[in-house]
Design an enzyme around this catalytic site. Structure first.
Site, PDB file in Angstrom:
ATOM      1  N   LYS A   9       0.830  -1.203   0.000  1.00 61.18           N
ATOM      2  CA  LYS A   9       0.000   0.000   0.000  1.00 61.18           C
ATOM      3  C   LYS A   9       0.872   1.264   0.000  1.00 61.18           C
ATOM      4  O   LYS A   9       2.087   1.190   0.229  1.00 61.18           O
ATOM      5  CB  LYS A   9      -0.913  -0.023   1.224  1.00 61.18           C
ATOM      6  CG  LYS A   9      -1.885  -1.192   1.216  1.00 61.18           C
ATOM      7  CD  LYS A   9      -2.721  -1.189   2.486  1.00 61.18           C
ATOM      8  CE  LYS A   9      -3.647  -2.370   2.554  1.00 61.18           C
ATOM      9  NZ  LYS A   9      -4.479  -2.335   3.790  1.00 61.18           N
ATOM     10  N   ARG A  85      -0.691 -14.678   3.755  1.00 61.51           N
ATOM     11  CA  ARG A  85      -1.392 -14.143   4.924  1.00 61.51           C
ATOM     12  C   ARG A  85      -0.530 -14.321   6.175  1.00 61.51           C
ATOM     13  O   ARG A  85      -0.514 -13.458   7.045  1.00 61.51           O
ATOM     14  CB  ARG A  85      -2.751 -14.805   5.080  1.00 61.51           C
ATOM     15  CG  ARG A  85      -3.568 -14.680   3.820  1.00 61.51           C
ATOM     16  CD  ARG A  85      -4.792 -13.914   3.724  1.00 61.51           C
ATOM     17  NE  ARG A  85      -5.513 -13.521   4.866  1.00 61.51           N
ATOM     18  CZ  ARG A  85      -6.038 -12.318   5.002  1.00 61.51           C
ATOM     19  NH1 ARG A  85      -5.839 -11.395   4.076  1.00 61.51           N
ATOM     20  NH2 ARG A  85      -6.759 -12.013   6.044  1.00 61.51           N
ATOM     21  N   HIS A 115      -1.548  -5.656   1.605  1.00 61.59           N
ATOM     22  CA  HIS A 115      -2.807  -6.386   1.447  1.00 61.59           C
ATOM     23  C   HIS A 115      -2.499  -7.694   0.736  1.00 61.59           C
ATOM     24  O   HIS A 115      -1.646  -7.736  -0.148  1.00 61.59           O
ATOM     25  CB  HIS A 115      -3.790  -5.579   0.587  1.00 61.59           C
ATOM     26  CG  HIS A 115      -4.933  -6.396   0.075  1.00 61.59           C
ATOM     27  ND1 HIS A 115      -6.080  -6.597   0.794  1.00 61.59           N
ATOM     28  CD2 HIS A 115      -5.085  -7.109  -1.074  1.00 61.59           C
ATOM     29  CE1 HIS A 115      -6.895  -7.385   0.111  1.00 61.59           C
ATOM     30  NE2 HIS A 115      -6.309  -7.703  -1.023  1.00 61.59           N
TER      31      HIS A 115
END
Length: 149
Positions: A9, A85, A115
């Protein structure tokens, strides 16, 4: 092999963390098969985060994601979604373990650096939003024979 979508990001780009994040991805045996740095358009940000459209934080999220350059990637490997993740850590940095990207670098739940798709369906949808099929490469890492059974 499974593919997932990953985005560094704007806060991660502005803080100079792109190389560190890519290094962590590759050190875990995953490979980057597509990569782009750009400022995401408002329309693309709204499409990407459409599941949050009715939530009060949605306008701020779209504003943040479009505030500067981000790095979009398609990452591929065995269990790529689950592994990414784990590399990223919990969404809220307060809950993220040390050694994860968010545990080490995120400052706030709204500025959590990175993300990654949370399911195969989300990965397919997010990859299609950010990349054309022709932009996704296909190659083998020289160490794949050692990495996977």
């Amino acid at each position: 092999m499974e593919q997932t979508y990953v985005m560094v990001k704007p806060d991660g780009v502005q803080r100079g963390l792109v190389g560190e994040i890519i290094s962590r991805i590759e050190k875990r045996g995953l490979k980057i098969v597509a990569l782009r740095m750009n400022v995401i358009s408002e329309a693309t940000a709204k499409e990407h985060y459409s599941e949050h459209a009715a939530k009060p934080f949605f306008p701020g999220l779209v504003g943040f994601i479009t505030s500067g350059p981000s790095v979009s990637m398609v990452v591929e490997g065995k269990d790529a979604i689950r592994v990414m993740r784990a590399i990223n850590g919990a969404t809220n940095p307060v809950d993220a373990a040390p050694g994860t990207v968010r545990g080490d670098f995120a400052l706030d739940v709204g500025r959590n650096v990175v993300h990654a798709s949370d399911s195969p369906e989300a990965a397919a949808r997010e990859i299609a939003i950010h990349f054309k099929d022709s932009e996704i490469g296909n190659y083998s890492r020289i160490d794949e024979v050692c990495l996977y059974e």
